[in-house]
Scaffold this motif. Structure first.
Motif, PDB file in Angstrom:
ATOM      1  N   SER A 162       0.820  -1.210   0.000  1.00 17.59           N
ATOM      2  CA  SER A 162       0.000   0.000   0.000  1.00 17.59           C
ATOM      3  C   SER A 162       0.849   1.252   0.000  1.00 17.59           C
ATOM      4  CB  SER A 162      -0.932  -0.009   1.217  1.00 17.59           C
ATOM      5  OG  SER A 162      -1.670   1.186   1.295  1.00 17.59           O
ATOM      6  N   LEU A 163       1.802   1.336   0.932  1.00 12.24           N
ATOM      7  CA  LEU A 163       2.651   2.529   1.022  1.00 12.24           C
ATOM      8  C   LEU A 163       3.540   2.663  -0.207  1.00 12.24           C
ATOM      9  CD1 LEU A 163       3.710   2.363   4.786  1.00 12.24           C
ATOM     10  CD2 LEU A 163       1.912   3.763   3.763  1.00 12.24           C
ATOM     11  N   LEU A 206      -0.730   5.441   5.853  1.00 11.45           N
ATOM     12  CA  LEU A 206      -1.114   4.811   7.105  1.00 11.45           C
ATOM     13  C   LEU A 206      -1.563   5.916   8.038  1.00 11.45           C
ATOM     14  CD1 LEU A 206      -1.305   2.406   9.091  1.00 11.45           C
ATOM     15  CD2 LEU A 206       1.055   2.960   9.760  1.00 11.45           C
ATOM     16  N   LEU A 207      -2.780   5.796   8.538  1.00  9.61           N
ATOM     17  CA  LEU A 207      -3.306   6.696   9.554  1.00  9.61           C
ATOM     18  C   LEU A 207      -3.315   5.901  10.858  1.00  9.61           C
ATOM     19  CD1 LEU A 207      -6.408   8.012   7.546  1.00  9.61           C
ATOM     20  CD2 LEU A 207      -4.073   8.925   7.564  1.00  9.61           C
ATOM     21  N   VAL A 208      -2.898   6.526  11.947  1.00  8.69           N
ATOM     22  CA  VAL A 208      -2.827   5.822  13.228  1.00  8.69           C
ATOM     23  C   VAL A 208      -3.491   6.673  14.299  1.00  8.69           C
ATOM     24  CG1 VAL A 208      -1.321   4.474  14.724  1.00  8.69           C
ATOM     25  CG2 VAL A 208      -0.503   5.119  12.463  1.00  8.69           C
ATOM     26  N   ARG A 235      -8.068   7.465   1.976  1.00  9.99           N
ATOM     27  CA  ARG A 235      -8.528   7.143   0.623  1.00  9.99           C
ATOM     28  C   ARG A 235      -8.679   5.631   0.517  1.00  9.99           C
ATOM     29  NH1 ARG A 235      -8.820  11.785   1.211  1.00  9.99           N
ATOM     30  NH2 ARG A 235      -7.879  13.490   0.079  1.00  9.99           N
ATOM     31  N   PRO A 236      -9.523   5.156  -0.396  1.00  8.76           N
ATOM     32  CA  PRO A 236      -9.609   3.709  -0.575  1.00  8.76           C
ATOM     33  C   PRO A 236      -8.205   3.109  -0.786  1.00  8.76           C
ATOM     34  CG  PRO A 236     -11.346   4.780  -1.813  1.00  8.76           C
ATOM     35  CD  PRO A 236     -10.440   5.881  -1.289  1.00  8.76           C
ATOM     36  N   GLY A 237      -7.933   2.038  -0.067  1.00  8.57           N
ATOM     37  CA  GLY A 237      -6.619   1.401  -0.147  1.00  8.57           C
ATOM     38  C   GLY A 237      -5.658   1.823   0.947  1.00  8.57           C
ATOM     39  N   ASP A 238      -5.971   2.933   1.631  1.00  7.20           N
ATOM     40  CA  ASP A 238      -5.152   3.346   2.775  1.00  7.20           C
ATOM     41  C   ASP A 238      -5.470   2.432   3.957  1.00  7.20           C
ATOM     42  OD1 ASP A 238      -4.105   5.442   1.295  1.00  7.20           O
ATOM     43  OD2 ASP A 238      -5.292   6.996   2.280  1.00  7.20           O
ATOM     44  N   VAL A 245     -11.342   2.496   3.686  1.00  3.35           N
ATOM     45  CA  VAL A 245     -10.002   2.453   4.261  1.00  3.35           C
ATOM     46  C   VAL A 245      -9.938   1.181   5.097  1.00  3.35           C
ATOM     47  CG1 VAL A 245      -8.421   3.593   5.879  1.00  3.35           C
ATOM     48  CG2 VAL A 245      -9.769   4.965   4.264  1.00  3.35           C
ATOM     49  N   LEU A 246      -8.925   0.388   4.890  1.00  3.13           N
ATOM     50  CA  LEU A 246      -8.742  -0.839   5.661  1.00  3.13           C
ATOM     51  C   LEU A 246      -8.449  -0.473   7.110  1.00  3.13           C
ATOM     52  CD1 LEU A 246      -8.486  -3.953   5.286  1.00  3.13           C
ATOM     53  CD2 LEU A 246      -6.048  -3.581   4.965  1.00  3.13           C
TER      54      LEU A 246
END
Length: 182
Positions: free
Chosen positions: A32-33, A39-41, A103-106, A132-133
């Motif tokens: 993904s990255l 990546l949101l945390v 976003r989709p895929g993040d 977002v996963l």
């Protein structure tokens, strides 16, 4: 052995099987990255500190010199966080940022020792809405957060400090797996 260390040791033995999940997350995250994802945390208190630690490992480096990756600890933008809390309520401080940045895929990684923090639960719901996963690292399960997320690592300890220490070990494992996959 010291009592605190013994609790940690015993809990680490119980979560050893979950290392495979974290390694799989690392491989997924590398893909993904590597394709421009983020990546949101999020987390509160000590979990917020761990969220920021993880984002620093990815934007900076863990072990290997490599290009920086997009990782955002959602509590670190204090102006946005306080404005959102003031205008929309504390429960929305992470969800609104997931809607803005995700976003989709993040991927959103939710850290919560209880698995029931309202603002972290709202972030997981926002992730689902935005394709977002969402992954969770929590204390004992089942809990509401594990039910909302696409995957979870559950630490079977009633001791908040032990849960946080195991989460940090899992965060380092995630970083190691990501760098191996790159």
């Amino acid at each position: 052995m010291d009592v605190h260390l013994e609790k940690l040791w015993n809990t680490l033995e119980k979560v050893d099987e979950q290392a495979a999940v974290v390694r799989a997350w690392g491989a997924w995250l590398a893909g993904s990255l590597g394709c421009g994802g983020r990546l949101l945390v999020c987390g509160n208190g000590g979990s917020a500190a761990e969220a920021q630690h993880l984002s620093a490992e990815l934007v900076g480096r863990f072990r290997d010199d490599r290009r920086p990756y997009a990782a955002i600890a959602l509590h670190a933008d204090t102006s946005s966080m306080t404005a959102i809390a003031n205008d929309f309520g504390a429960e929305e401080v992470y969800a609104r940022q997931v809607r803005a940045h995700g976003r989709p895929g993040d991927v959103l990684l939710c850290l919560s020792t209880s698995g029931s923090s309202p603002n972290v639960l709202a972030a997981a719901r926002a992730a689902r809405e935005g394709e977002v996963l969402a992954w969770a690292m929590t204390g004992p399960g089942p809990n509401p957060l594990t039910e909302l997320c696409d995957g979870a690592v559950v630490v079977p300890s009633e001791e908040t400090a032990t849960v946080q220490e195991v989460h940090l070990a899992m965060i380092h494992l995630l970083c190691e797996a990501l760098e191996e996959a790159l």
